[in-house]
Design an enzyme around this catalytic site. Structure first.
Site, PDB file in Angstrom:
ATOM      1  CB  CYS A 194      42.887  54.160  39.866  1.00 50.72           C
ATOM      2  SG  CYS A 194      42.353  55.876  39.904  1.00 50.72           S
ATOM      3  CB  CYS A 239      43.232  56.408  42.806  1.00 50.46           C
ATOM      4  SG  CYS A 239      41.916  56.373  41.603  1.00 50.46           S
ATOM      5  CG  ASP A 240      45.983  53.656  44.055  1.00 48.14           C
ATOM      6  OD1 ASP A 240      45.396  54.257  44.975  1.00 48.14           O
ATOM      7  OD2 ASP A 240      45.534  52.637  43.524  1.00 48.14           O
TER       8      ASP A 240
HETATM    9  C1  LIG Z   1      41.262  50.033  42.986  1.00 48.69           C
HETATM   10  C2  LIG Z   1      40.567  51.366  42.761  1.00 48.69           C
HETATM   11  C3  LIG Z   1      41.040  52.479  43.415  1.00 48.69           C
HETATM   12  C4  LIG Z   1      40.409  53.710  43.239  1.00 48.69           C
HETATM   13  N1  LIG Z   1      40.870  54.785  43.932  1.00 48.69           N
HETATM   14  C5  LIG Z   1      40.252  55.975  43.824  1.00 48.69           C
HETATM   15  C6  LIG Z   1      40.701  57.105  44.555  1.00 48.69           C
HETATM   16  O1  LIG Z   1      41.668  57.023  45.330  1.00 48.69           O
HETATM   17  N2  LIG Z   1      40.039  58.269  44.377  1.00 48.69           N
HETATM   18  C7  LIG Z   1      38.975  58.401  43.524  1.00 48.69           C
HETATM   19  O2  LIG Z   1      38.419  59.493  43.439  1.00 48.69           O
HETATM   20  N3  LIG Z   1      38.530  57.356  42.801  1.00 48.69           N
HETATM   21  C8  LIG Z   1      39.139  56.146  42.928  1.00 48.69           C
HETATM   22  N4  LIG Z   1      38.704  55.083  42.184  1.00 48.69           N
HETATM   23  C9  LIG Z   1      37.576  55.269  41.244  1.00 48.69           C
HETATM   24  C10 LIG Z   1      36.235  55.336  42.008  1.00 48.69           C
HETATM   25  O3  LIG Z   1      36.176  54.274  42.942  1.00 48.69           O
HETATM   26  C11 LIG Z   1      35.085  55.277  41.028  1.00 48.69           C
HETATM   27  O4  LIG Z   1      35.203  56.316  40.094  1.00 48.69           O
HETATM   28  C12 LIG Z   1      33.736  55.410  41.760  1.00 48.69           C
HETATM   29  O5  LIG Z   1      33.583  54.396  42.734  1.00 48.69           O
HETATM   30  C13 LIG Z   1      32.577  55.326  40.785  1.00 48.69           C
HETATM   31  O6  LIG Z   1      31.394  55.374  41.515  1.00 48.69           O
HETATM   32  P1  LIG Z   1      30.017  54.832  40.897  1.00 48.69           P
HETATM   33  O7  LIG Z   1      29.001  55.012  41.962  1.00 48.69           O
HETATM   34  O8  LIG Z   1      29.782  55.423  39.573  1.00 48.69           O
HETATM   35  O9  LIG Z   1      30.259  53.278  40.607  1.00 48.69           O
HETATM   36  P2  LIG Z   1      30.770  52.005  41.558  1.00 48.69           P
HETATM   37  O10 LIG Z   1      31.628  52.538  42.613  1.00 48.69           O
HETATM   38  O11 LIG Z   1      31.280  51.079  40.551  1.00 48.69           O
HETATM   39  O12 LIG Z   1      29.413  51.514  42.196  1.00 48.69           O
HETATM   40  C14 LIG Z   1      28.457  50.823  41.433  1.00 48.69           C
HETATM   41  C15 LIG Z   1      27.515  50.067  42.360  1.00 48.69           C
HETATM   42  O13 LIG Z   1      26.480  49.475  41.573  1.00 48.69           O
HETATM   43  C16 LIG Z   1      26.294  48.121  41.978  1.00 48.69           C
HETATM   44  N5  LIG Z   1      25.776  47.358  40.816  1.00 48.69           N
HETATM   45  C17 LIG Z   1      26.435  47.039  39.676  1.00 48.69           C
HETATM   46  N6  LIG Z   1      25.628  46.332  38.863  1.00 48.69           N
HETATM   47  C18 LIG Z   1      24.435  46.207  39.499  1.00 48.69           C
HETATM   48  C19 LIG Z   1      23.204  45.577  39.188  1.00 48.69           C
HETATM   49  N7  LIG Z   1      23.006  44.934  38.023  1.00 48.69           N
HETATM   50  N8  LIG Z   1      22.185  45.622  40.088  1.00 48.69           N
HETATM   51  C20 LIG Z   1      22.341  46.274  41.279  1.00 48.69           C
HETATM   52  N9  LIG Z   1      23.510  46.880  41.652  1.00 48.69           N
HETATM   53  C21 LIG Z   1      24.533  46.854  40.770  1.00 48.69           C
HETATM   54  C22 LIG Z   1      27.701  47.669  42.387  1.00 48.69           C
HETATM   55  O14 LIG Z   1      27.648  46.533  43.246  1.00 48.69           O
HETATM   56  C23 LIG Z   1      28.203  48.921  43.106  1.00 48.69           C
HETATM   57  O15 LIG Z   1      27.839  48.948  44.470  1.00 48.69           O
HETATM   58  C24 LIG Z   1      39.301  53.836  42.352  1.00 48.69           C
HETATM   59  C25 LIG Z   1      38.833  52.694  41.680  1.00 48.69           C
HETATM   60  C26 LIG Z   1      39.442  51.473  41.900  1.00 48.69           C
HETATM   61  C27 LIG Z   1      38.912  50.236  41.213  1.00 48.69           C
END
Ligand SMILES: Cc1cc2nc3c(=O)[nH]c(=O)nc-3n(C[C@H](O)[C@H](O)[C@H](O)COP(=O)(O)OP(=O)(O)OC[C@H]3O[C@@H](n4cnc5c(N)ncnc54)[C@H](O)[C@@H]3O)c2cc1C
Length: 305
Positions: free
Chosen positions: A134, A137-138
């Site tokens: 990302c 992010c980084d």
């Molecule tokens: C290495 C890294 C660094 C990042 N740094 C930043 C940053 O500095 N700033 C920023 O704004 N964004 C950052 N991001 C992006 C940010 O983390 C994501 O955009 C955000 O977390 C998305 O949130 P979400 O809730 O949509 O999904 P996720 O965070 O992906 O959460 C999804 C959840 O659903 C659960 N899940 C999945 N499938 C199932 C299933 N079948 N049954 C039940 N549960 C399930 C997972 O276990 C998880 O807990 C980063 C991403 C990464 C990978």
């Protein structure tokens, strides 16, 4: 029992949806497959773009979001969602897990997306220590330093343009001899004086002790291998949304994301998609949280109609 709402996933989108749904007085449960909430945020070393919490550790931010939901009395069940079905002409949504079937009148899918990995030595070991997925992010951590972007699509081009603004030098490494990114992005990238393209090149290993120090790469045509010294590696070879289990019932785009706009409404009434799982321009914590809020309020309105 038929709940008002089921929330699948407890990353920033699912947790924010839960906070709003609780405050709206809905009966609901959150289903999360991992033993901890927080999603991708848990794997983020430092988050420096979430307003009000500069430089917070990703793990701490994930924990704070979960604690907030706990404080309001949200119910979580640690179970993986396997399948979605629709009953009573769509009025009831059935969520199948390994054990129970959970039923509700509305559902928010907030299961996020996963970055595709290269699957090479050093990648997992150095993630968060110079290997990133990302740039938004980084990227700020690599100001004035030398980095590589791996990939040839829009995401790789955008990452490289973004990084070129602050980094001393950016290598774009791609296994083909041309990018498939949009022409406008390629033009912008070619205009960056501190960007070098390394075509027909694959990465075979990322090296470093406590932090990335370089990478080994191989020319796919000549087989020649060489080492490149650098400080960071940004891998942009695509994302995989967690949508296989819903793609038969919900409209998805050609890359698998659930088609939904800012209102989070999907092709099925009463089913909402929040966060990284839906079609959108920017996948970040703040946009996921915003979606969670919109989805909970949209579900509330659907239930009252
Ligand atoms: C290495 C890294 C660094 C990042 N740094 C930043 C940053 O500095 N700033 C920023 O704004 N964004 C950052 N991001 C992006 C940010 O983390 C994501 O955009 C955000 O977390 C998305 O949130 P979400 O809730 O949509 O999904 P996720 O965070 O992906 O959460 C999804 C959840 O659903 C659960 N899940 C999945 N499938 C199932 C299933 N079948 N049954 C039940 N549960 C399930 C997972 O276990 C998880 O807990 C980063 C991403 C990464 C990978």
């Amino acid at each position: 029992m038929v709940y008002d709402l089921i929330i699948a996933g407890s990353g920033p989108a699912g947790l924010t949806a839960a906070i709003y749904a609780k405050r709206a007085g809905l009966s609901f449960v959150v289903l999360e497959k991992e033993s901890m909430s927080g999603g991708q945020v848990l794997n983020t070393y430092e988050v420096d773009n979430y307003p009000g919490l500069p430089g917070i550790g990703g793990f701490e931010l994930g924990m704070k979001m979960r604690e907030h939901a706990d404080r309001l009395g949200v119910s979580f069940i640690n179970i993986e969602v396997r399948h979605l079905d629709i009953e009573e002409e769509g009025r009831i949504k059935a969520i199948y897990t390994d054990g129970e079937v959970y039923r509700a009148r509305s559902v928010i899918f907030a299961m996020g997306a996963k970055h595709r990995l290269l699957g090479i030595p050093g990648e997992k070991e150095l993630t968060g220590m110079g290997v990133s997925y990302c740039a938004t992010c980084d990227g700020a951590f690599f100001k004035g330093r030398t980095v590589a972007v791996i990939g040839g699509g829009d995401a790789a081009a955008e990452d490289a343009i973004y990084l070129a603004k602050g980094c001393e030098h950016v290598y774009v490494i791609h296994r083909r001899n041309t990018m498939r990114a949009a022409a406008i992005l390629q033009d912008q990238l070619k205009g960056c004086e501190n960007v070098t393209f390394l075509w027909d090149t694959e990465i075979t290993r990322i090296v470093g002790e406590e932090h990335v120090e370089g990478l080994w790469m191989k020319h796919v045509k000549t087989g020649e291998e060489r080492m490149l010294d650098l400080d960071g590696v940004f891998i942009a070879v695509g994302m995989t949304p967690e949508t296989e289990i819903v793609s038969k019932l919900l409209q998805t785009d050609e890359t698998g994301y659930i088609v939904a706009g800012e209102d989070t409404a999907t092709s099925q009434p009463g089913i909402f998609a929040a966060g990284d799982i839906r079609t959108k321009a920017l996948r970040q914590i703040i946009t996921a949280a915003a979606d969670g809020a919109n989805a909970a309020i949209a579900a509330q309105k659907y239930l009252m109609a």
